[in-house]
Write a protein that holds these residues in place. Structure first.
Motif, mmCIF file in Angstrom:
data_model
loop_
_atom_site.group_PDB
_atom_site.id
_atom_site.type_symbol
_atom_site.label_atom_id
_atom_site.label_comp_id
_atom_site.label_asym_id
_atom_site.label_seq_id
_atom_site.Cartn_x
_atom_site.Cartn_y
_atom_site.Cartn_z
ATOM 1 N N GLU A 1 39.655 31.094 50.636
ATOM 2 C CA GLU A 1 39.326 31.687 49.286
ATOM 3 C C GLU A 1 38.025 32.546 49.383
ATOM 4 O O GLU A 1 37.711 33.486 48.915
ATOM 5 N N HIS B 1 43.933 38.562 51.441
ATOM 6 C CA HIS B 1 44.603 37.382 52.192
ATOM 7 C C HIS B 1 45.613 38.148 53.239
ATOM 8 O O HIS B 1 45.863 37.887 54.200
ATOM 9 N N HIS C 1 41.673 40.573 45.807
ATOM 10 C CA HIS C 1 41.651 39.295 46.589
ATOM 11 C C HIS C 1 42.975 39.180 47.132
ATOM 12 O O HIS C 1 42.795 38.610 48.394
ATOM 13 N N GLU C 2 44.369 39.413 46.662
ATOM 14 C CA GLU C 2 45.348 38.893 47.246
ATOM 15 C C GLU C 2 45.848 39.876 48.241
ATOM 16 O O GLU C 2 46.183 39.448 49.351
HETATM 17 ZN ZN LIG Z 1 43.125 33.424 47.128
#
Ligand SMILES: [Zn+2]
Length: 261
Positions: A193, A178, A174-175
């Motif tokens: 998100e 980004h 997830h990171e």
């Molecule tokens: Zn996030």
């Protein structure tokens, strides 16, 4: 590993120890324990993030050739830890191997923590092309992970809290998403998100990681930490979305279609 970060994060830990009035001699937590713990957390993060960084290097904006060696030297450590690092690990003013990533080319070549391989030995070691994102452990109790655009930071609090490696991979993915999607420079993108969750499943799929188990583990984790075992609506919604991203990714995989973009 980013040297400045490591020094800072170890210093935070030491301050934490001293603020609590925890004399290492009284608590049984010695400086050696602290160093061992820090190393173990780094190895775990390195091991879990590596498949993601390798399999997705084609969609990262910058890559690097990685032989799997993580170096350290005395100046990487806060002053009060330097004597221990020196006597315990033989860390000196010239670099030596902090750890070798399990399964990496350096691992296959038999290199170990503490080694000081010559240039000719290093030249013989193969490399893998990986995304150039440093994945760092920040030594604080807070449960958190975040992206900075070219780094992925995860706290020791989160590493202790999340025991399942697949779930940890989902968090790191997830990171990483980004970073891949450039969100740090464009924080006003709507549904940032959601986008990162959707991309996280794809990055895991490309790395051959079990994203279904990761989602299950997330659900169990959230359930066990929820008040009275009742998931908040936002978390229920997020899990449902994760499952739908998982379905669409699996469907693409079964048809032999590319899962990215
Ligand atoms: Zn996030």
């Amino acid at each position: 590993m980013q040297i400045g970060k490591m020094k800072a994060s170890l210093r935070i830990l030491l301050c934490g120890v001293f603020l609590l009035g925890c004399n290492p001699a009284e608590t049984g937590v010695s400086h050696r324990d602290i160093l061992d713990d820090y190393k173990a957390l780094n190895i775990r993060v390195g091991r879990v993030s590596h498949p993601l960084l390798v399999a997705n290097h084609d969609i990262c904006d910058q890559t690097i050739d990685d032989n799997g060696i993580r170096w350290h030297q005395l100046e990487d450590y806060p002053e009060d830890l330097q004597p221990v690092a020196q006597s315990y690990w033989d860390v000196s003013e010239t670099r030596s191997i902090f750890y070798v990533l399990p399964g990496s080319e350096a691992d296959k070549a038999g290199l170990k923590s503490g080694d000081r391989p010559s240039d000719s030995v290093l030249d013989e070691i193969g490399t893998e092309t990986v995304c150039r994102y440093a994945v760092l452990v920040s030594y604080v109790d807070e449960i958190n992970a975040y992206a900075t655009g070219n780094e992925i930071i995860v706290t020791s609090g989160m590493l202790r809290s999340v025991e399942n490696d697949k779930y940890l991979a989902l968090i790191l993915s997830h990171e990483m998403s980004h970073n891949v999607l450039g969100h740090v420079d464009n924080p006003d993108v709507i549904d940032i998100e959601d986008q990162a969750d959707q991309a996280a499943i794809k990055l895991m799929a490309r790395a051959g990681l079990d994203f279904e188990e990761a989602i299950e583990s997330r659900e169990q984790y959230q359930q066990s930490s929820a008040n009275g075992g009742q998931l908040p609506v936002t978390e229920k919604d997020r899990i449902a979305k994760f499952k739908s991203y998982s379905q669409s990714t699996k469907s693409k995989q079964s048809k032999g279609e590319a899962v990215w973009p």
